[in-house]
Design an enzyme around this catalytic site. Structure first.
Site, PDB file in Angstrom:
ATOM      1  N   GLU A   1       0.831  -1.210   0.000  1.00  0.00           N
ATOM      2  CA  GLU A   1       0.000   0.000   0.000  1.00  0.00           C
ATOM      3  C   GLU A   1       0.866   1.262   0.000  1.00  0.00           C
ATOM      4  OE1 GLU A   1      -2.837   0.514   3.244  1.00  0.00           O
ATOM      5  OE2 GLU A   1      -4.487   0.155   1.871  1.00  0.00           O
TER       6      GLU A   1
ATOM      7  N   HIS B   1       6.485 -27.043  -0.760  1.00  0.00           N
ATOM      8  CA  HIS B   1       5.751 -28.129  -1.417  1.00  0.00           C
ATOM      9  C   HIS B   1       4.639 -27.578  -2.320  1.00  0.00           C
ATOM     10  CE1 HIS B   1       7.646 -31.355   1.058  1.00  0.00           C
ATOM     11  NE2 HIS B   1       7.944 -30.276   1.757  1.00  0.00           N
TER      12      HIS B   1
ATOM     13  N   LYS C   1     -14.267   1.362  -3.779  1.00  0.00           N
ATOM     14  CA  LYS C   1     -15.297   1.834  -2.847  1.00  0.00           C
ATOM     15  C   LYS C   1     -16.354   2.653  -3.583  1.00  0.00           C
ATOM     16  CE  LYS C   1     -12.281   2.263   1.179  1.00  0.00           C
ATOM     17  NZ  LYS C   1     -11.644   3.207   2.085  1.00  0.00           N
TER      18      LYS C   1
END
Ligand code: PA5
Length: 426
Positions: A278, A299, A414
């Site tokens: 961010e 793995h 948003k």
């Protein structure tokens, strides 16, 4: 304390050649004159922290000690990740005693919310809602449901004593609601942004309620602030890490994988991803932060790291002294063929896995590895490493001409979501 080692980083430039730029940016950070300079409150937090508020947190934790089963922490992003990272790092994933902590307000998943509410039934619950703006939708929506649960379970008066709000000192819907209903409130300083806020009440209150001493976190933070208050690259490991990232980016590496060998550091990696991602990912720039826990992910992702496209470098966080150890037992019949490890500490096996993997990835795979070590997984070390990563993040972003303290891109989803939800305009 913490140590940084670029010897396996395959760097094609000397870190020291960046000294002049680093010195200039160091001054800019400490004089708070760079872009986003209003959000550098964490730089001198060791001196400015409100000790009276820390005492209030400790008193609240003492008052409730042994009297509750579950702490629900309701928040998202910077109001969520740091507290969870610290609590898991310090207490482990399955602590022997003490209350449980669960996290809400960080998702719109209806299934998750329904399961949280069900899980709380019949338990003694405390609720810490955390939101700087006080208006974040995920958090506000979950808090509405949790508040209702608390009031239905305990009645309004008792619920009021069990709910604590961490928010802006004066502004916002949450502050207004908390004052009206009479919740205990704790302050998020104006000059410290979400992803840098774990060393404020945002992180310290949940930690205190879970039995972690906030003074120890602050002691580590204070020591790191002192140790890293130098522009000398030879003496500042956090800046050496910051510069190494920029050198590797120039060498064509687009992604950084933060790796630990302790599952209880998985959330620390999430916190680190937010801090770097961010802060740096804007203006079409930045290194993609990714993470893994080894040997588990050897793995799965290990194959890509070893032989896939050469687009990532690894940053490995190792722990000098792990909190607990177990010895591999002897088996008389040795049917599983594991007796060659009998009597050995499992931490040694883990260390050998690290050393073997380092060699495999660096030497055979040609993948750069930056090494960071912490002495242990204590509250002190958490405090220390938070400042270490904050100052490294500020340096590495400013080296790229990025404002490390805003997040304009987060608003785009948003806006669309609010339109689809029919949110009324103010
Ligand atoms: O780093 C940030 O600023 C964000 O991740 C915020 O912490 C997050 O969006 C939550 O915001 P608020 O605390 O206002 O609810």
């Amino acid at each position: 304390m913490m140590k940084f080692d670029a010897a396996h980083g395959l760097l094609k430039e000397e870190i020291g050649t960046y000294q002049e730029q680093v010195s200039r940016i160091h001054r800019m950070i400490h004089e708070k004159t760079g872009p986003g300079g209003d959000f550098l409150g964490w730089v001198d937090w060791a001196e400015t922290v409100d000790r009276e508020e820390v005492s209030r947190m400790k008193a609240l934790a003492e008052q409730w000690k042994g009297k509750f089963d579950v702490l629900v922490v309701c928040g998202i992003g910077g109001s969520y990740l740091g507290a969870r990272a610290a609590i898991e790092m310090i207490r482990g994933l399955y602590p022997e005693d003490g209350p449980e902590v669960i996290f809400a307000g960080n998702t719109f998943s209806s299934t998750y919310m329904a399961q949280v509410l069900k899980h709380l039934e019949g338990k003694s619950v405390l609720l810490n809602v955390i939101s700087k703006s006080g208006t974040t939708t995920e958090t506000a929506l979950a808090f509405r449901m949790l508040r209702q649960f608390m009031e239905d379970t305990y009645g309004a008066e008792e619920a009021g004593k069990r709910i604590f709000a961490t928010t802006d000192k004066a502004r916002g819907t949450l502050k207004a609601l908390a004052d009206e209903v009479g919740y205990a409130t704790f302050v998020i300083p104006d000059d410290i942004g979400g992803r840098y806020s774990v060393i404020t009440s945002v992180g310290l209150l949940p930690m205190a309620l879970m039995g972690i001493d906030p003074d120890e976190v602050l002691r580590g933070y204070t020591d790191a602030s002192r140790d890293l208050n130098t522009d000398d690259l030879a003496a500042n490991d956090a800046y050496r890490y910051a510069v190494s990232r920029r050198i590797l980016e120039k060498q064509g590496y687009d992604a950084e994988m933060f790796v630990s060998y302790e599952p209880q550091l998985g959330m620390l990696a999430e916190w680190w991803k937010q801090l770097l991602g961010e802060s740096e990912g804007k203006d079409g720039k930045g290194i993609l932060p990714d993470s893994a826990v080894f040997s588990t992910d050897l793995h799965s992702l290990g194959q890509f790291v070893q032989e896939g496209r050469k687009m990532l470098f690894e940053t490995i966080l190792t722990v000098d002294k792990v909190p607990q150890d177990v010895i591999v037992p002897e088996d008389a019949e040795n049917r599983d063929g594991m007796n060659y490890l009998a009597g050995k500490p499992m931490s040694w096996v883990n260390r050998m896995a690290f050393e073997g993997t380092l060699e495999a990835h660096e030497k055979t795979g040609g993948v750069p590895n930056l090494l960071i070590s912490v002495p242990d997984l204590s509250a002190y070390s958490f405090g220390y490493l938070s400042h270490w990563f904050f100052i490294a993040t500020a340096m590495t972003c400013y080296m790229l001409d990025i404002n490390p303290f805003n997040q304009p891109g987060v608003e785009v989803y948003k806006k669309n979501m609010f339109r689809l939800l029919g949110k009324p305009e103010k």
